[in-house]
Enzyme design. Structure first.
Site, PDB file in Angstrom:
ATOM      1  N   LYS A  13       0.833  -1.215   0.000  1.00 36.31           N
ATOM      2  CA  LYS A  13       0.000   0.000   0.000  1.00 36.31           C
ATOM      3  C   LYS A  13       0.869   1.268   0.000  1.00 36.31           C
ATOM      4  O   LYS A  13       0.650   2.171  -0.798  1.00 36.31           O
ATOM      5  CB  LYS A  13      -0.921   0.025   1.248  1.00 36.31           C
ATOM      6  CG  LYS A  13      -1.822  -1.199   1.358  1.00 36.31           C
ATOM      7  CD  LYS A  13      -2.724  -1.135   2.579  1.00 36.31           C
ATOM      8  CE  LYS A  13      -1.999  -1.117   3.914  1.00 36.31           C
ATOM      9  NZ  LYS A  13      -1.234  -2.344   4.218  1.00 36.31           N
ATOM     10  N   ARG A  88      -9.614   0.275   9.105  1.00 41.17           N
ATOM     11  CA  ARG A  88      -9.154  -1.082   9.405  1.00 41.17           C
ATOM     12  C   ARG A  88     -10.223  -1.886  10.136  1.00 41.17           C
ATOM     13  O   ARG A  88      -9.986  -3.049  10.459  1.00 41.17           O
ATOM     14  CB  ARG A  88      -7.923  -1.003  10.292  1.00 41.17           C
ATOM     15  CG  ARG A  88      -6.596  -1.265   9.554  1.00 41.17           C
ATOM     16  CD  ARG A  88      -5.509  -1.065  10.585  1.00 41.17           C
ATOM     17  NE  ARG A  88      -4.262  -1.685  10.324  1.00 41.17           N
ATOM     18  CZ  ARG A  88      -3.210  -1.080   9.799  1.00 41.17           C
ATOM     19  NH1 ARG A  88      -3.279   0.138   9.352  1.00 41.17           N
ATOM     20  NH2 ARG A  88      -2.070  -1.734   9.715  1.00 41.17           N
ATOM     21  N   ARG A 127      11.867  -4.979   4.982  1.00 40.58           N
ATOM     22  CA  ARG A 127      11.512  -3.585   4.655  1.00 40.58           C
ATOM     23  C   ARG A 127      12.402  -2.587   5.397  1.00 40.58           C
ATOM     24  O   ARG A 127      12.684  -2.743   6.571  1.00 40.58           O
ATOM     25  CB  ARG A 127      10.054  -3.364   5.042  1.00 40.58           C
ATOM     26  CG  ARG A 127       9.635  -1.906   5.078  1.00 40.58           C
ATOM     27  CD  ARG A 127       8.135  -1.741   5.040  1.00 40.58           C
ATOM     28  NE  ARG A 127       7.449  -2.229   6.209  1.00 40.58           N
ATOM     29  CZ  ARG A 127       6.121  -2.250   6.335  1.00 40.58           C
ATOM     30  NH1 ARG A 127       5.358  -1.846   5.331  1.00 40.58           N
ATOM     31  NH2 ARG A 127       5.558  -2.683   7.426  1.00 40.58           N
ATOM     32  N   ARG A 161      11.310  -0.497  11.051  1.00 40.54           N
ATOM     33  CA  ARG A 161      10.262  -0.328  12.053  1.00 40.54           C
ATOM     34  C   ARG A 161      10.378  -1.362  13.167  1.00 40.54           C
ATOM     35  O   ARG A 161      10.666  -2.525  12.915  1.00 40.54           O
ATOM     36  CB  ARG A 161       8.889  -0.467  11.389  1.00 40.54           C
ATOM     37  CG  ARG A 161       8.470   0.790  10.672  1.00 40.54           C
ATOM     38  CD  ARG A 161       7.270   0.620   9.805  1.00 40.54           C
ATOM     39  NE  ARG A 161       6.151  -0.076  10.434  1.00 40.54           N
ATOM     40  CZ  ARG A 161       4.994  -0.283   9.841  1.00 40.54           C
ATOM     41  NH1 ARG A 161       4.799   0.150   8.600  1.00 40.54           N
ATOM     42  NH2 ARG A 161       4.024  -0.921  10.462  1.00 40.54           N
ATOM     43  N   ARG A 172      -0.231  -8.932  13.404  1.00 35.06           N
ATOM     44  CA  ARG A 172      -0.849  -7.926  12.525  1.00 35.06           C
ATOM     45  C   ARG A 172      -1.678  -8.607  11.434  1.00 35.06           C
ATOM     46  O   ARG A 172      -2.733  -8.103  11.050  1.00 35.06           O
ATOM     47  CB  ARG A 172       0.234  -7.026  11.929  1.00 35.06           C
ATOM     48  CG  ARG A 172       0.780  -6.043  12.985  1.00 35.06           C
ATOM     49  CD  ARG A 172       2.191  -5.575  12.687  1.00 35.06           C
ATOM     50  NE  ARG A 172       2.318  -4.810  11.478  1.00 35.06           N
ATOM     51  CZ  ARG A 172       3.475  -4.578  10.860  1.00 35.06           C
ATOM     52  NH1 ARG A 172       4.609  -5.063  11.351  1.00 35.06           N
ATOM     53  NH2 ARG A 172       3.511  -3.866   9.770  1.00 35.06           N
TER      54      ARG A 172
HETATM   55  P1  ADP Z   1       2.303  -1.817   3.230  1.00 32.13           P
HETATM   56  O1  ADP Z   1       2.347  -0.315   3.147  1.00 32.13           O
HETATM   57  O2  ADP Z   1       1.086  -2.397   2.572  1.00 32.13           O
HETATM   58  O3  ADP Z   1       2.488  -2.336   4.638  1.00 32.13           O
HETATM   59  P2  ADP Z   1       4.846  -1.642   1.792  1.00 32.13           P
HETATM   60  O4  ADP Z   1       4.461  -0.816   0.612  1.00 32.13           O
HETATM   61  O5  ADP Z   1       5.638  -0.958   2.854  1.00 32.13           O
HETATM   62  O6  ADP Z   1       3.540  -2.369   2.410  1.00 32.13           O
HETATM   63  O7  ADP Z   1       5.645  -2.919   1.254  1.00 32.13           O
HETATM   64  C1  ADP Z   1       6.267  -3.838   2.159  1.00 32.13           C
HETATM   65  C2  ADP Z   1       7.655  -4.217   1.653  1.00 32.13           C
HETATM   66  O8  ADP Z   1       7.506  -5.031   0.484  1.00 32.13           O
HETATM   67  C3  ADP Z   1       8.515  -3.022   1.265  1.00 32.13           C
HETATM   68  O9  ADP Z   1       9.854  -3.281   1.642  1.00 32.13           O
HETATM   69  C4  ADP Z   1       8.366  -2.956  -0.268  1.00 32.13           C
HETATM   70  O10 ADP Z   1       9.556  -2.463  -0.877  1.00 32.13           O
HETATM   71  C5  ADP Z   1       8.103  -4.401  -0.653  1.00 32.13           C
HETATM   72  N1  ADP Z   1       7.119  -4.543  -1.722  1.00 32.13           N
HETATM   73  C6  ADP Z   1       6.024  -3.759  -1.972  1.00 32.13           C
HETATM   74  N2  ADP Z   1       5.337  -4.206  -3.041  1.00 32.13           N
HETATM   75  C7  ADP Z   1       5.996  -5.312  -3.475  1.00 32.13           C
HETATM   76  C8  ADP Z   1       5.778  -6.218  -4.571  1.00 32.13           C
HETATM   77  N3  ADP Z   1       4.746  -6.084  -5.400  1.00 32.13           N
HETATM   78  N4  ADP Z   1       6.673  -7.234  -4.703  1.00 32.13           N
HETATM   79  C9  ADP Z   1       7.727  -7.375  -3.846  1.00 32.13           C
HETATM   80  N5  ADP Z   1       7.974  -6.552  -2.830  1.00 32.13           N
HETATM   81  C10 ADP Z   1       7.136  -5.523  -2.633  1.00 32.13           C
HETATM   82  P1  AMP Z   2       0.792   0.324   9.416  1.00 30.64           P
HETATM   83  O1  AMP Z   2       1.858   1.386   9.282  1.00 30.64           O
HETATM   84  O2  AMP Z   2      -0.422   0.622   8.577  1.00 30.64           O
HETATM   85  O3  AMP Z   2       1.342  -1.065   9.202  1.00 30.64           O
HETATM   86  O4  AMP Z   2       0.278   0.403  10.922  1.00 30.64           O
HETATM   87  C1  AMP Z   2       1.161   0.140  12.003  1.00 30.64           C
HETATM   88  C2  AMP Z   2       0.353  -0.039  13.290  1.00 30.64           C
HETATM   89  O5  AMP Z   2      -0.339   1.181  13.604  1.00 30.64           O
HETATM   90  C3  AMP Z   2      -0.750  -1.106  13.241  1.00 30.64           C
HETATM   91  O6  AMP Z   2      -0.261  -2.403  13.500  1.00 30.64           O
HETATM   92  C4  AMP Z   2      -1.702  -0.599  14.323  1.00 30.64           C
HETATM   93  O7  AMP Z   2      -1.224  -0.889  15.624  1.00 30.64           O
HETATM   94  C5  AMP Z   2      -1.625   0.917  14.135  1.00 30.64           C
HETATM   95  N1  AMP Z   2      -2.632   1.411  13.169  1.00 30.64           N
HETATM   96  C6  AMP Z   2      -2.397   2.026  11.977  1.00 30.64           C
HETATM   97  N2  AMP Z   2      -3.549   2.364  11.370  1.00 30.64           N
HETATM   98  C7  AMP Z   2      -4.545   1.950  12.184  1.00 30.64           C
HETATM   99  C8  AMP Z   2      -5.972   1.975  12.108  1.00 30.64           C
HETATM  100  N3  AMP Z   2      -6.610   2.505  11.044  1.00 30.64           N
HETATM  101  N4  AMP Z   2      -6.671   1.436  13.136  1.00 30.64           N
HETATM  102  C9  AMP Z   2      -6.057   0.918  14.212  1.00 30.64           C
HETATM  103  N5  AMP Z   2      -4.724   0.829  14.347  1.00 30.64           N
HETATM  104  C10 AMP Z   2      -3.964   1.349  13.345  1.00 30.64           C
END
Ligand code: ADP
Ligand code: AMP
Length: 216
Positions: A13, A88, A127, A161, A172
């Site tokens: 995302k 969420r 990541r 992170r 998660r």
């Molecule tokens: P989200 O925001 O949904 O938690 P991220 O965009 O941070 O996910 O992506 C998670 C990790 O996977 C990052 O390190 C990113 O570079 C990698 N990633 C994202 N999309 C893809 C994909 N289509 N294929 C492989 N790796 C990906």
């Molecule tokens: P994310 O960066 O989206 O992976 O979110 C990291 C963490 O933040 C999650 O595991 C939750 O603990 C909290 N969080 C982020 N967005 C929300 C949401 N919309 N509702 C509840 N918790 C959230």
């Protein structure tokens, strides 16, 4: 245009939101980023959220709804937004409908990023982001062109992170399936849901999202 990118942690995302933000002049609104900023700043919200986030559980609906409601009022968001990580829960989705209606806005589109669970563990544990500009990278799937140097801003410091470890990722993912996955039906019922294959390589996912955006 106002849209949601919907998918579990690691679905891509944030990666796609940043690309679409640049291309379409929309603003990425990530509740995860906002909560991490609150934790780093030590605000009241940050203090409440810290332990919940470290456990991979969801922060209370009231907190995130309040944060999003305030953010959507800011001037830079008036040209459209991409919600990343919000809503969420069904309660958050209902609150979003209500607050958008009150503000005279609406959701145009929800893009579901379809992915399998197991590969997400590898995505999340690999990541990292540029400490200076926040550009996202991966140890294997998206390395900087020059090792140790951010492609975007030239920064040389990177961070990972605290919650991107395997144990927390599993919590998660559980939270996603129990509380967030029902939103797929919620938005399908409203006729605004489209899906893309989030397992494809990053560029291909971007192309699928572009095609969806061009079709509405
Ligand atoms: P989200 O925001 O949904 O938690 P991220 O965009 O941070 O996910 O992506 C998670 C990790 O996977 C990052 O390190 C990113 O570079 C990698 N990633 C994202 N999309 C893809 C994909 N289509 N294929 C492989 N790796 C990906
Ligand atoms: P994310 O960066 O989206 O992976 O979110 C990291 C963490 O933040 C999650 O595991 C939750 O603990 C909290 N969080 C982020 N967005 C929300 C949401 N919309 N509702 C509840 N918790 C959230």
């Amino acid at each position: 245009m106002n849209l949601i990118l919907l998918g579990p942690p690691g679905a891509g995302k944030g990666t796609q939101a940043k690309i679409i933000e640049q291309e379409r002049g929309l603003v990425q609104l990530s509740t995860g980023d906002m909560l991490r900023a609150a934790v780093a700043a030590g605000t009241e919200i940050g203090k409440k959220a810290k332990a919940v986030m470290e456990a991979g559980e969801l922060v209370s609906d009231d907190i995130v709804i309040g944060i999003i409601s305030d953010r959507i009022d800011e001037p830079d968001v008036q040209g459209g937004f991409i919600l990343d990580g919000f809503p969420r829960t069904v309660a958050q989705a209902e609150a979003l409908d209500k607050l958008l209606a009150e503000k005279g806005k609406k959701l145009d589109l929800v893009i579901e990023m379809k992915v399998e669970d197991e590969p997400l563990i590898k995505r999340i544990t690999g990541r990292f982001t540029c400490a200076k500009c926040g550009e996202g990278y991966h140890d294997e799937f998206k390395k900087p062109a020059v090792e140790g140097v951010c492609d975007k801003c030239g920064g040389t410091e990177f961070k990972r992170r605290a919650d991107d470890n395997e144990e927390t990722v599993r919590s998660r993912l559980e939270a996603y399936h129990a509380q967030t996955a029902p939103l797929v039906d919620y938005y399908a019922g409203k006729g605004i849901l489209k899906s893309v294959d989030g397992m494809a390589p990053i560029d291909e996912v971007t192309n699928q999202i572009r095609a969806v955006l061009d079709s509405v």
